[in-house]
Design a protein around this motif. Structure first.
Motif, PDB file in Angstrom:
ATOM      1  N   PHE A   1      37.057  32.631  48.006  1.00  0.00           N
ATOM      2  CA  PHE A   1      36.772  32.705  46.495  1.00  0.00           C
ATOM      3  C   PHE A   1      37.247  34.462  45.562  1.00  0.00           C
ATOM      4  CE2 PHE A   1      33.238  34.690  43.320  1.00  0.00           C
ATOM      5  CZ  PHE A   1      33.127  34.078  42.284  1.00  0.00           C
ATOM      6  N   LYS A   2      36.981  34.502  44.802  1.00  0.00           N
ATOM      7  CA  LYS A   2      37.703  35.464  43.723  1.00  0.00           C
ATOM      8  C   LYS A   2      37.018  35.752  42.864  1.00  0.00           C
ATOM      9  CE  LYS A   2      41.397  36.877  44.556  1.00  0.00           C
ATOM     10  NZ  LYS A   2      43.630  37.398  44.668  1.00  0.00           N
ATOM     11  N   SER A   3      36.397  36.469  41.919  1.00  0.00           N
ATOM     12  CA  SER A   3      36.583  37.077  40.755  1.00  0.00           C
ATOM     13  C   SER A   3      37.224  37.429  40.357  1.00  0.00           C
ATOM     14  CB  SER A   3      35.289  37.841  40.470  1.00  0.00           C
ATOM     15  OG  SER A   3      35.090  38.557  39.430  1.00  0.00           O
ATOM     16  N   LEU A   4      37.216  36.667  39.266  1.00  0.00           N
ATOM     17  CA  LEU A   4      38.630  36.965  37.917  1.00  0.00           C
ATOM     18  C   LEU A   4      38.289  37.636  36.707  1.00  0.00           C
ATOM     19  CD1 LEU A   4      40.917  34.093  37.579  1.00  0.00           C
ATOM     20  CD2 LEU A   4      40.850  35.899  39.240  1.00  0.00           C
ATOM     21  N   CYS A   5      36.518  38.223  36.621  1.00  0.00           N
ATOM     22  CA  CYS A   5      36.363  39.144  35.980  1.00  0.00           C
ATOM     23  C   CYS A   5      36.487  40.134  35.347  1.00  0.00           C
ATOM     24  CB  CYS A   5      34.625  38.739  35.818  1.00  0.00           C
ATOM     25  SG  CYS A   5      33.487  37.450  36.384  1.00  0.00           S
TER      26      CYS A   5
ATOM     27  N   ILE B   1      24.604  37.513  51.293  1.00  0.00           N
ATOM     28  CA  ILE B   1      25.079  37.252  49.601  1.00  0.00           C
ATOM     29  C   ILE B   1      25.773  38.784  49.179  1.00  0.00           C
ATOM     30  CG2 ILE B   1      22.940  38.854  47.846  1.00  0.00           C
ATOM     31  CD1 ILE B   1      21.119  37.838  50.268  1.00  0.00           C
ATOM     32  N   ILE B   2      26.440  38.118  47.948  1.00  0.00           N
ATOM     33  CA  ILE B   2      27.760  39.300  47.840  1.00  0.00           C
ATOM     34  C   ILE B   2      27.762  39.260  46.404  1.00  0.00           C
ATOM     35  CG2 ILE B   2      30.437  38.383  47.559  1.00  0.00           C
ATOM     36  CD1 ILE B   2      29.906  36.878  50.686  1.00  0.00           C
ATOM     37  N   VAL B   3      27.874  39.723  45.976  1.00  0.00           N
ATOM     38  CA  VAL B   3      28.185  40.536  44.133  1.00  0.00           C
ATOM     39  C   VAL B   3      29.478  40.800  44.538  1.00  0.00           C
ATOM     40  CG1 VAL B   3      27.007  42.256  42.758  1.00  0.00           C
ATOM     41  CG2 VAL B   3      26.419  41.564  43.831  1.00  0.00           C
ATOM     42  N   PRO B   4      29.869  39.702  43.986  1.00  0.00           N
ATOM     43  CA  PRO B   4      31.959  39.548  43.979  1.00  0.00           C
ATOM     44  C   PRO B   4      32.199  41.116  43.168  1.00  0.00           C
ATOM     45  CG  PRO B   4      31.057  38.060  43.023  1.00  0.00           C
ATOM     46  CD  PRO B   4      29.966  38.284  43.431  1.00  0.00           C
ATOM     47  N   GLN B   5      33.312  41.888  43.446  1.00  0.00           N
ATOM     48  CA  GLN B   5      34.101  42.548  42.237  1.00  0.00           C
ATOM     49  C   GLN B   5      35.596  42.534  42.265  1.00  0.00           C
ATOM     50  OE1 GLN B   5      32.524  45.400  41.753  1.00  0.00           O
ATOM     51  NE2 GLN B   5      31.054  44.504  42.752  1.00  0.00           N
TER      52      GLN B   5
END
Length: 453
Positions: free
Chosen positions: A3-7, A442-446
């Motif tokens: 999983f990867k955030s593109l934000c 718990i992960i807050v994705p960077q």
């Protein structure tokens, strides 16, 4: 599975996420950040190699989830676009309007890269949409290694959460969710089986709803406030988002008239974009999962809408209800113009908020002001004194933090990715989940960081 955030920024904004396996790559949403302009409002699509994505799935039609879909497809033209039929229609209208807004900003603000896409591109993209209904599994890649199922998210018409299965893992993405019934929209119906990973919105995590809240009481309070304004021959301005909030307010007004809470003959005005969105709601009045089944606002309710029943601008008259966008009363929008040109300074009138307004927006400044304060609604014009009645009502399209936390506990994810929330909201969820599910990571994705699922 990765999983990867593109934000581009943490918090609420240009929402976009990548799910990657050894055989497939799928992107969830392609949003535009409401607080930034130009390329700064676009997700980190440069993290994706051109032509490398199998498909993109759109959860719903708000711009912070679909606003940069055409930009994404410029470098990923082979990617299939999956979305619900309702989201397809609403997104098309909203994106065409976004082009017009960007064209204006190019001139007014000198943003050279605007518009990020044009009307012709949108027409071509729309023809390629892959429409999928709720609770019907479908394949996300040509080899069938990843499968998805849409579930009604209860947020706006056509909004979905989604189950994604592949590599022996189950992921659930909530998108924006509301578990409670609203006036038109029914609450979400999400599966409650355990999952390996949960990608969950945290929008309202920074505050609890007052303990005595009841939706019916809140609606009745709005009706009483409107009636009070009408009795003193004033008019009511209700700032709304064209999609979702407009239709919810119309549903309330229909009940108020039917039950005699306000006069049945009270004129109701909505704007042009709201009219387009309402017509989409009407086309799906019998096919979507909603309350007021079969009721068509534009045919079954007396509304002065768009230009269908008049020519020229919306007239400002006493004894009327104006449900006008934008909901935050952004500069140059109809709600801002009405407030500046007549509503705010007159004590007969009422300005009633029914949704979120950023504290830095004109709507946010009004909500924070005291009677008699002078408020800057638009830098191009003088400040306006606040004399009218101002009230705020809670009709959020997002679930309370407690309802979302309860859902997280039900599905007991091995990993919980906290997204779509400001730092205080995310922190509340982090502490709540840690206390109730100590074994969940718990992960807050960077942005750009890969996380194994």
């Amino acid at each position: 599975m990765i999983f990867k955030s593109l934000c581009r920024h943490a918090g609420i904004g240009a929402n976009s996420y990548l799910i990657e396996t050894s055989a497939a790559r799928v992107v969830l949403d392609a949003g535009m950040h409401p607080k930034h302009e130009g390329n700064e409002a676009v997700p980190h699509f440069e993290f994706l190699e051109p032509g490398s994505v199998d498909s993109i799935v759109i959860s719903h039609s708000h711009l912070d989830h679909v606003g940069t879909l055409p930009v994404f497809l410029e470098s990923q033209p082979q990617a299939k676009v999956f979305l619900s039929p309702e989201t397809a229609e609403l997104s098309s209208a909203l994106l065409h309007n976004s082009v017009n807004v960007m064209q204006s900003k190019r001139i007014e603000l000198g943003i050279a890269e605007y518009p990020l896409f044009d009307h012709k591109e949108l027409d071509q993209i729309t023809e390629t949409y892959e429409l999928r209904g709720i609770e019907r599994p479908f394949e996300l890649d040509q080899y069938g290694t990843l499968k998805a199922t849409f579930h009604d998210a209860g947020h706006i018409l056509g909004s979905v959460g989604m189950t994604i299965k592949g590599d022996g893992k189950t992921i659930f993405y909530t998108g924006d969710v509301n578990f409670e019934d609203a006036t038109v929209q029914k609450g979400a119906l999400f599966p409650e089986e355990p999952v390996d990973a949960l990608i969950v919105e945290t929008t309202r995590g920074d505050h609890a709803r007052r303990p005595d809240y009841a939706r019916s009481d809140e609606e009745d309070a709005l009706a009483a406030a409107i009636q009070g304004v009408l009795e003193r021959r004033g008019s009511v301005l209700i700032p709304v988002f064209a999609m979702g909030k407009t239709q919810e307010v119309l549903g309330m007004l229909q009940r108020f008239k039917k039950e005699g809470l306000i006069p049945k003959t009270t004129p109701v005005y909505i704007g042009g974009l709201s009219t387009k969105m309402t017509l989409v709601y009407d086309r799906h009045s019998k096919t979507s999962r909603r309350k007021m089944q079969g009721f068509r606002f534009m045919k079954d309710m007396e509304i002065e809408a768009g230009k269908r029943k008049r020519t020229g601008p919306i007239p400002f008259l006493p004894g009327c209800i104006y449900a006008l966008s934008s909901g935050m009363m952004t500069e140059k929008t109809v709600s801002n113009n009405f407030a500046r040109m007549g509503v705010l300074e007159n004590k007969k009138h009422g300005l009633f908020f029914v949704g979120y307004a950023d504290p830095e927006s004109p709507g946010g400044r009004i909500r924070a002001a005291q009677p008699g304060d002078e408020i800057l609604l638009d830098p191009a014009y003088p400040k306006v004194k606040l004399n009218c009645e101002v009230k705020t009502f809670d009709f959020s399209g997002h679930s309370t933090r407690e309802a979302i936390a309860d859902y997280i506990v039900k599905v007991r994810p091995k990993k919980a990715f906290l997204v779509h929330g400001d730092e205080p909201a995310i922190e509340w969820f982090r502490q709540e989940i840690a206390a109730r599910l100590p074994d969940t990571e718990i992960i807050v994705p960077q942005p750009g960081e890969p996380y194994e699922i």
